[in-house]
Motif scaffolding. Structure first.
Motif, PDB file in Angstrom:
ATOM      1  N   CYS A 244       0.820  -1.221   0.000  1.00 34.47           N
ATOM      2  CA  CYS A 244       0.000   0.000   0.000  1.00 34.47           C
ATOM      3  C   CYS A 244       0.849   1.264   0.000  1.00 34.47           C
ATOM      4  O   CYS A 244       2.022   1.263   0.365  1.00 34.47           O
ATOM      5  CB  CYS A 244      -0.920   0.017   1.218  1.00 34.47           C
ATOM      6  N   ALA A 245       0.210   2.343  -0.406  1.00 36.91           N
ATOM      7  CA  ALA A 245       0.896   3.630  -0.507  1.00 36.91           C
ATOM      8  C   ALA A 245       1.420   4.104   0.842  1.00 36.91           C
ATOM      9  O   ALA A 245       2.496   4.696   0.926  1.00 36.91           O
ATOM     10  CB  ALA A 245      -0.048   4.685  -1.095  1.00 36.91           C
ATOM     11  N   SER A 273      -7.580  -6.189  -5.836  1.00 32.48           N
ATOM     12  CA  SER A 273      -7.942  -5.211  -4.824  1.00 32.48           C
ATOM     13  C   SER A 273      -8.831  -5.819  -3.754  1.00 32.48           C
ATOM     14  O   SER A 273      -9.251  -6.983  -3.851  1.00 32.48           O
ATOM     15  CB  SER A 273      -8.564  -3.965  -5.440  1.00 32.48           C
ATOM     16  N   THR A 293      -6.311  -1.096  -2.466  1.00 35.09           N
ATOM     17  CA  THR A 293      -7.182  -0.378  -3.397  1.00 35.09           C
ATOM     18  C   THR A 293      -6.485  -0.134  -4.738  1.00 35.09           C
ATOM     19  O   THR A 293      -5.275  -0.331  -4.868  1.00 35.09           O
ATOM     20  CB  THR A 293      -7.562   0.996  -2.832  1.00 35.09           C
ATOM     21  N   GLU A 294      -7.249   0.337  -5.698  1.00 33.96           N
ATOM     22  CA  GLU A 294      -6.641   0.667  -6.993  1.00 33.96           C
ATOM     23  C   GLU A 294      -5.669   1.834  -6.868  1.00 33.96           C
ATOM     24  O   GLU A 294      -4.681   1.904  -7.591  1.00 33.96           O
ATOM     25  CB  GLU A 294      -7.736   0.969  -8.014  1.00 33.96           C
ATOM     26  N   ALA A 295      -5.935   2.724  -5.943  1.00 31.28           N
ATOM     27  CA  ALA A 295      -4.991   3.833  -5.726  1.00 31.28           C
ATOM     28  C   ALA A 295      -3.659   3.286  -5.204  1.00 31.28           C
ATOM     29  O   ALA A 295      -2.588   3.781  -5.559  1.00 31.28           O
ATOM     30  CB  ALA A 295      -5.572   4.835  -4.740  1.00 31.28           C
ATOM     31  N   ASP A 296      -3.740   2.262  -4.365  1.00 36.38           N
ATOM     32  CA  ASP A 296      -2.498   1.646  -3.885  1.00 36.38           C
ATOM     33  C   ASP A 296      -1.756   0.974  -5.032  1.00 36.38           C
ATOM     34  O   ASP A 296      -0.525   1.075  -5.129  1.00 36.38           O
ATOM     35  CB  ASP A 296      -2.817   0.634  -2.775  1.00 36.38           C
ATOM     36  N   GLN A 297      -2.512   0.288  -5.895  1.00 35.79           N
ATOM     37  CA  GLN A 297      -1.853  -0.328  -7.062  1.00 35.79           C
ATOM     38  C   GLN A 297      -1.110   0.729  -7.872  1.00 35.79           C
ATOM     39  O   GLN A 297       0.048   0.518  -8.267  1.00 35.79           O
ATOM     40  CB  GLN A 297      -2.897  -1.001  -7.958  1.00 35.79           C
ATOM     41  N   ALA A 298      -1.763   1.835  -8.103  1.00 30.85           N
ATOM     42  CA  ALA A 298      -1.131   2.902  -8.902  1.00 30.85           C
ATOM     43  C   ALA A 298       0.139   3.408  -8.233  1.00 30.85           C
ATOM     44  O   ALA A 298       1.156   3.653  -8.885  1.00 30.85           O
ATOM     45  CB  ALA A 298      -2.113   4.048  -9.127  1.00 30.85           C
ATOM     46  N   ALA A 299       0.076   3.533  -6.907  1.00 23.52           N
ATOM     47  CA  ALA A 299       1.258   4.015  -6.182  1.00 23.52           C
ATOM     48  C   ALA A 299       2.402   3.010  -6.288  1.00 23.52           C
ATOM     49  O   ALA A 299       3.572   3.394  -6.408  1.00 23.52           O
ATOM     50  CB  ALA A 299       0.899   4.266  -4.717  1.00 23.52           C
TER      51      ALA A 299
END
Lengths: 464, 464, 464, 464
Positions: A244-245, A273, A293-299
């Protein structure tokens, strides 16, 4: 003109620094030449394919006991599956039992693998709580390093196994006196345990509570704490399976202050996710840390591209569908996901083909940096003198992931139905073609234990 | 066994990803083989030496007019000095005159260099203010890119030359439509000019006021502004000669947000400090930006190690001792320092030998990344098919820097008396040994203009 | 017991530091006592109400010429509307014409307001580009400061008006030599102008292109640049109408480095978003900077709570519905929104009632900090000796915002239909009740020009 | 005109929001009026002086057992010294013994103080490890809150006392269910203990090893961990005695993410540095955390000014010169420094007089914010209805600090010989003058236990 034993011809060589056309000439187990227009006794035609260093998976758990269960890929089936996917070296773990000398534990674990593995393998030594306070155990560390095991796994979660802060400090300080590297599972076990007890007390037994009781902040906390204690001990640190980010930010922050901190993530954190833990099949996806989450994937993708994370490994630890779904509550589900086979292709599909990673970064994260950071001195490059571990990867090949096509010894996959872009045509291990167009043509037991060694005084980027 | 035209044997090959023992076989102008035990018509014995890609200096100013002065190394003397230090490619600049078509300016500049250079060279195209608002000038950009000049220099300082914000936006947006890269001198010219006027008005004429009227904050401002405008225009940006932690922080911040931002620093910012502008010899050290503090040096080294800065170039722009010291006040001193020859050794001495950089990072910053980022497609690697540009570098060689040992056509050096660790034994350009144990054995005019090209759609790390 | 001229009794006094029950005794124009159980010739019963310092709006544009338009509230109607909403002081602007001495411009502007205003008012002096380079104009700054105008408005947008970087530096440096404060409109005018030209060239004329051609990054750039130049000039800086997280971050970053940087936002940025520019009524919402996203709103609220932004003002600049909707394209729409009347209630409704701000922070942002930061020495507190400017605010009062209930001289409001929580029952200006239960009972012309003054040497938080 | 019991006349009132001239009228124990020209039965002439709320010291340890020692100021001597320095309320600690109900421990501690204290006092309840896992102990928390003790002290250091992570989580979660606040000593006890053992093992017994075995990074770690766990538990957190920039950064980072995190520092961290632990008198300065560097001091001052730290308290815990110097090694020295008396003047001298803090910030950090954050509902402001606790402080008074002038019951002071700027002339407690021109004229036993209470739902800044 010299005749090589094997020539890989007409391919595009990919390395962590360059992409170019050349042939690779192999004599015996080693790469002897990288050149134009070589000729050999046997030729592998790599036309239209990438030729890259055999992939290295530094984080696998084969036939690993977890409570009353055991991960269902053994050293034979797991390494065979790895070979199919283009992986030519895995690093698994030794977990010494209470009172067992580290040296004995290493010998016992080697006895389980030697003679069975399809590809080369190495081992990390775990320092559990039951050894961490024993001077006699820590005194064996130089011997273990000398035996080719310079990397030590430390847990901050899992009662019994996990180290408390004092133990962490002592073990990290001991390790820092040797050419060795600590690698850590960073979750705050005691806090997670309290949250799990709270959840069960409220009747929250479904798999999704697994994720809710291992939130990102506790992973970030443990990651930050382990980095702080490593800094106090003067030890470099590699954080496994960053999910995670928030946890990532702790690593980034340490690196910016000049600390030698490294991080790994896994395909499951890059592609799955938390929603996967919902519904009747939620139990399948229990692993620690959980998907985020998808935001974590992006990070995580951005961190791989920017160099804040260095390695993609699998944490392969499969359990059967029955084992994953028959538990009374989420705390009883054996944690872990399969993934040893498809890593290289998954990262190509979701990383390279989407533009998130360059070809060079793909090779760096899956092949070259694992070799460098983990002291696999003769592996991870396409260059003379290095082991002739190669993958001939067809970037145009399309296939659908699923148990039907995978060789993992487990009856499900988290990636069922995914469309992959690219797959290996050939896998070469120490000069021998062991997978050819989807057929395993090597031999179980031909893989060898690899003695690894790290530089005594790592410089800025741990160069050899 | 095949006979190569030239074999570099017994050396340790250094690349941006690996360090290993192998020979390099060269046929004609290209590397044909990297392998063990090669044999050739001619052999260079590299025993005890590093064999690395020929160094690339992407920022030099040869025979460059600056006001009433001209930088005192011409294309012949400058490239000869570069060759002595292990540099096999330089990139210089075209500055079109008002009204002059870019194509004509390129041709004129090539006419000054072709037939005179000792090594290969490329050119950047400058877009001055007098062209920036002319649609006819900007319309020539595709043609310039097609002529092998895909990099465009923009100035935020120097009245007349510098672009205002609207021009910056338009030029960056135009560039972003092509496979091209903008490179920018980031200082706030108008603010510096006011500070200079203030200083002179108070009788502050000494060289140290040069530094005080170009403080770090104005460099940071211009760097941040150019990055902001580049982001608005969708253009990647490379910042030249980053001198201080404050400016660096702007690049780092942009990179962390996912922006394609790159930065260069120079040996003078890594090794000199503002104190050099004090005293009777202060005028020698006038360059823009000026040398900063030791804390800034440390920040720059850390950024190179951590990947926040990618390249070390020289900004070589020499003026004679007389020119540097006879001015009435600091604003009259021609700005610029020599440095084209000693870069590789200076970075080895102050970076590698001190542990600030690894061998791999040294090669990356001086050889490989310059080739990749600036589209020198066939250069910067030791691999088959690449140009046979090589340096055979003896890391044990010790020498004292000074005008007596340098070949730059200038009567002083900022590094007089420094003890260097390591120096090239041989420099090979396109398969020809051009420097041998300190003797230039090549020919002026043998270097060629290199047509560079960038990927149309750069991925995460601008891979080719 | 002493008889006061007026006693505000039984209310809950709100200040920036405390909430408590007491009466306020007023003699003449001043607060004379804050105490229990006071008695007066006249009593205002504040039972159930908050008693807070009269609100101060430091950013209004009354009868302001904008191109061929003029903002449609004049000094009379605008200050009357302000009074209804609980505002007892506004600060408007002087914009000297080319060649007009600052002193003359101040006198002319005062002539427009004196004798017409319902409440007290102050003025900021604008330094336009046409004055910025004239030593004679800058030489008047001490005189303007001495005339009670210690705050100077600088524009980075609007061609003609805006200062370039050199002018900014010079003006900021001049200001920093006096007990004065610069306040700046931070948008990059030249870049916005290019983007507007691009948009029109592509037929993009609808109001939403107003927002797309003034993106957050350009506001951030201008904010950061102005802060950098202010730092170089040694001048404190107040940034008006911060609209987005990106610009906010630049202020935060400067503050953390110790720079004296302050920021304001407005109700429109706290409650409206870019979607309001869509559709047939989009033109109404054209203002610069434009409304942003809900994430930006959240960031602004958090910054107010955390002290990174200090003040909420309105930038009140109304134009009629006809003027806002009849333009040929978005660049022709006069920019600005009304808002002078509802500020205090809007912030109570969306800030206090939602828990985003405490009561103390509400008072600080709308009343006390505006007085302190802008040198309104006798205003902004409920304490003896301060001007008897008070609002008796009923927090339980509910009403629906709309032109029917507002007193602004404009035929629409951006907040039409919003449900408000809380509204003033009484507004007291210098001891006189001027609004009583929704009725204006003061007199136009009773307000006075307030001579403001700042500390010569501001300490850490600009205390007086 | 009404006659007050006491009038403080002609002074300059300082509050956290304003500085103005007014008299304060007191009836009985309360402030009744803040007004011009009041008259009273008794008048204190404050001409030339500041009149500020009585200072509040939220962190003192009187007659506290520490191992075999006891801090040498008892409730009588300590509060008398506090009164001399302008402090009118202190908050001390209850430490329940193993098995002792919290309620009984509170009663026992009150029995030690009631009837002896010179000024008002409150108590924090400590939750030691021996209570943290007992449901019966945690069940008493509501009763303790109801008894006027809504603040709970948690230790992360000191074996036995300290909470482990699971306990921290549980206690913080329990506290978060009530209108209560956790305050934490953040040092990593287990790691410090290991470092101490290491040091002793190497013969490092001198006091300076006290600082070296409690480095900033361990304090930062514990601070960050406690904030992370507080966030997981949903609890606000106040960190006591922040000593260094690294720990501060963790608080700042939490606050920026929106977490309710608060921090305190102490005069010793603002004025002393690690060098004080050198030399023969080093043992005197042993306290935990230890004094740090001048750079840390600067960071703490900046954080107070910028609002990142909110409160200055003393952690007063004196031991005699003999006790501080007779230990065999640094681990045997009782930790703690005196400081209860000079806080207000020290912060005026080193904060206000140097320009680091404004007058308003001085009052906020020493008087008003302590009252608000710690639920001293009727204290900390100069306003009607609040307790008549006041200090009349002469900012021109100069004196030299030393045991000769202090009233602390300890034979040394860390500030011996310091030149102070400003000292109280009068201290007023609940309407009674208790210190007059350096003479204590109150009575021991006249202070009262103050029942504190916090808002159930703290809003953004914990307003009442």
């Amino acid at each position: 003109m010299k005749e090589f034993d094997l020539v890989v011809s007409n391919g595009t060589i990919l390395t962590a620094e360059a992409v170019y056309s050349a042939d690779v000439g192999i004599s015996g187990k080693k790469i002897e030449s990288v050149a134009r227009e070589l000729r050999g006794g046997r030729e592998l035609d790599a036309t239209g394919c990438y030729v890259l260093p055999g992939a290295i998976d530094v984080h696998v758990h084969l036939q690993m006991p977890v409570g009353s269960y055991q991960s269902c890929d053994d050293f034979a089936s797991g390494t065979l599956a790895a070979a199919h996917g283009g992986t030519t070296t895995v690093i698994d773990f030794v977990v010494p039992e209470p009172g067992q000398p580290l040296v004995d534990a290493l010998a016992a674990r080697r006895a389980e693998a030697d003679g069975r593995v399809a590809i080369d393998y190495g081992l990390h030594m775990t320092i559990p709580a039951w050894h961490a306070d024993q001077a006699s155990a820590l005194a064996q560390i130089p011997k273990i390093v000398g035996a080719g095991v310079p990397t030590f796994k430390l847990y901050l979660a899992y009662e019994g196994l996990r180290l408390d802060d004092a133990q962490l400090y002592t073990v990290l300080k001991t390790i820092s006196a040797h050419p060795a590297l600590a690698i850590a599972h960073c979750e705050n076990g005691p806090v997670c345990d309290r949250m799990r007890t709270e959840a069960l007390g409220q009747g929250q037994t479904a798999p999704r509570y697994h994720a809710l009781t291992r939130p990102p902040r506790q992973e970030a906390e443990a990651t930050g704490r382990c980095l702080d204690i490593a800094a106090l001990a003067g030890a470099p640190l590699y954080v496994v399976h960053v999910s995670c980010a928030e946890a990532l930010q702790r690593i980034t922050s340490a690196r910016r202050s000049g600390q030698r901190a490294y991080g790994e993530t896994c395909p499951q954190y890059l592609t799955l996710s938390e929603g996967s833990l919902e519904g009747p099949k939620g139990g399948f996806f229990v692993c620690a840390p959980p998907p985020r989450t998808e935001a974590d994937q992006a990070a995580l993708w951005a961190a791989l591209s920017g160099g804040e994370l260095q390695i993609i490994a699998t944490d392969h630890c499969p359990f059967t569908a029955a084992e994953k779904t028959h538990a009374a509550d989420f705390t009883q589900i054996p944690g872990g996901l399969p993934g040893i086979e498809a890593r290289l292709s998954l990262v190509h599909t979701y990383g390279v083909a989407t533009g998130r990673l360059s070809l060079r970064q793909w090779v760096s994260a899956c092949c070259t940096t694992p070799a460098r950071l983990f002291g696999l001195q003769g592996k991870g490059r396409v260059a003379p003198g290095f082991d002739a571990d190669l993958v001939i990867f067809d970037p145009q090949r399309q296939l659908t992931l699923g148990t039907a096509t995978l060789h993992e010894q487990v009856d499900w996959t988290p990636y069922e139905g995914l469309a992959l872009q690219g797959w290996p045509r050939f896998t070469v291990s120490r000069g021998q073609v062991i997978v050819k167009e989807g057929q395993f043509v090597g031999g179980l037991g031909q893989g060898r234990f690899v003695q690894r060694s790290l530089s005594a005084r790592p410089t800025a980027d741990w160069t050899e």
